[in-house]
Design an enzyme around this catalytic site. Structure first.
Site, PDB file in Angstrom:
ATOM      1  N   GLU A  65       0.853  -1.197   0.000  1.00 57.13           N
ATOM      2  CA  GLU A  65       0.000   0.000   0.000  1.00 57.13           C
ATOM      3  C   GLU A  65       0.886   1.243   0.000  1.00 57.13           C
ATOM      4  O   GLU A  65       1.842   1.340   0.786  1.00 57.13           O
ATOM      5  CB  GLU A  65      -0.880   0.033   1.262  1.00 57.13           C
ATOM      6  CG  GLU A  65      -1.955  -1.028   1.294  1.00 57.13           C
ATOM      7  CD  GLU A  65      -3.242  -0.607   0.566  1.00 57.13           C
ATOM      8  OE1 GLU A  65      -3.299   0.513   0.019  1.00 57.13           O
ATOM      9  OE2 GLU A  65      -4.174  -1.446   0.566  1.00 57.13           O
ATOM     10  N   HIS A 110      -3.836  -3.024  -8.155  1.00 53.19           N
ATOM     11  CA  HIS A 110      -5.115  -3.573  -7.693  1.00 53.19           C
ATOM     12  C   HIS A 110      -6.153  -3.475  -8.814  1.00 53.19           C
ATOM     13  O   HIS A 110      -6.943  -4.388  -9.039  1.00 53.19           O
ATOM     14  CB  HIS A 110      -5.581  -2.804  -6.445  1.00 53.19           C
ATOM     15  CG  HIS A 110      -6.587  -3.529  -5.631  1.00 53.19           C
ATOM     16  ND1 HIS A 110      -7.182  -2.975  -4.522  1.00 53.19           N
ATOM     17  CD2 HIS A 110      -7.138  -4.762  -5.765  1.00 53.19           C
ATOM     18  CE1 HIS A 110      -8.038  -3.856  -4.011  1.00 53.19           C
ATOM     19  NE2 HIS A 110      -8.027  -4.936  -4.741  1.00 53.19           N
ATOM     20  N   ASP A 142      -7.098   1.526  -8.134  1.00 48.29           N
ATOM     21  CA  ASP A 142      -5.803   1.932  -7.586  1.00 48.29           C
ATOM     22  C   ASP A 142      -4.698   0.978  -8.066  1.00 48.29           C
ATOM     23  O   ASP A 142      -4.980  -0.184  -8.340  1.00 48.29           O
ATOM     24  CB  ASP A 142      -5.857   1.974  -6.047  1.00 48.29           C
ATOM     25  CG  ASP A 142      -6.157   0.607  -5.420  1.00 48.29           C
ATOM     26  OD1 ASP A 142      -7.181  -0.012  -5.786  1.00 48.29           O
ATOM     27  OD2 ASP A 142      -5.372   0.168  -4.560  1.00 48.29           O
TER      28      ASP A 142
HETATM   29 ZN    ZN Z   1      -6.297  -1.473  -3.380  1.00 45.60          ZN
END
Ligand code: ZN
Length: 273
Positions: free
Chosen positions: A141, A179, A189
């Protein structure tokens, strides 16, 4: 005065007791989950699961084994406002989301989960015939709200992390994805501002060479076929096209691909053949 001192110590007491309690409950929740995973790992093969009417049940073991390795890297943006906010989200059991790594805007890297464990970052996702991306991937992330660009120092940390992970797990160049790539129409994203080309230049993911090159007629297939060859789930074609644009064209336009964009699609497809 005494009343003031008592009030002050009460307030200080509240502050000092809140923070450790949250950390302790996070650690306890972590340990509880690890215990449940260990209980499964220590189980010996269960022959009662094999149902062969005429064959007698038997047990045999082998000591030739190791842990399964991650084979994909999935990159996300957090769509949150700060690393602190994301750390709080991942610490809450009720959020049901997690990732292996979190990279802050200042380049700080948090390693949140052992790479060999299955984080909950991809959700319902598909790439090629792989329908359980969480089981075979490491989730990274990036602290980003989805609107801002990614600071250089953050990408620098990401590249350093990918250098380590690619060596540790021998992840193929084709398997560095976003993603949005594995969940078209559901996830968007990292945003169109994510510098995929910089990653590909370092060997993490594919890019395309000069798109003015003549594409052989045999490769001029329908966009759905070209996207499928790359790995996209094309059950929702407009969504797959948008995911392709986010990754390879730095665009979040919708609608059919233009002739120039089709050339990029064919050029990318050739990398996957
Ligand atoms: Zn994501």
């Amino acid at each position: 005065m005494i009343r003031y001192v008592l009030f002050l110590s009460l307030i200080l007491g509240l502050f000092t007791s809140c923070a450790p309690k949250r950390v302790n409950s996070t650690v306890k929740n972590y340990e509880r989950t690890i215990d449940s995973v260990v209980k499964v790992i220590v189980l010996k093969p269960d022959t009662t699961r094999l149902i062969f009417d005429s064959i007698p049940e038997s047990s045999a073991y082998t000591s030739n084994f190791g842990l399964r390795k991650p084979n994909y890297i999935i990159i996300h943006h957090t769509a949150q406002d700060s690393c602190a906010q994301t750390l709080r989200t991942f610490a809450k059991p009720e959020s049901q989301v997690s990732a292996h790594y979190l990279i802050c805007k200042d380049g700080t890297v948090y390693h949140l989960l052992n790479d060999y464990l299955r984080a909950w970052h991809a959700g319902a996702a598909r790439w090629g015939t792989n329908r359980d991306i969480n089981s075979s991937s490491i989730g990274i992330e990036l602290d980003n709200n989805g609107r801002d660009s990614f600071p250089k120092v953050q990408i620098h940390s990401l590249l350093a992390l990918l250098d380590t992970l690619s060596k540790e797990y021998q992840i193929p160049a084709s398997n560095y994805l976003g993603h949005a790539d594995v969940a078209p129409g559901r996830k968007f994203d990292p945003s169109a501002l994510f510098p995929w080309r910089i990653l590909a230049d370092s060997g993490y993911g594919y890019w395309y060479p000069d798109t003015n090159r003549v594409i052989p007629d045999s490769l001029r297939v329908e966009p759905a076929i070209a996207l499928k060859v790359i790995g996209y789930d094309v059950s929702n074609l407009p969504a797959a096209i948008l995911s392709f644009r986010l990754h390879f064209l730095g665009s979040n336009k919708t609608g059919p691909l233009s002739p120039e964009e089709m050339n990029v699609l064919y050029a990318v497809m050739q990398q996957y053949l």
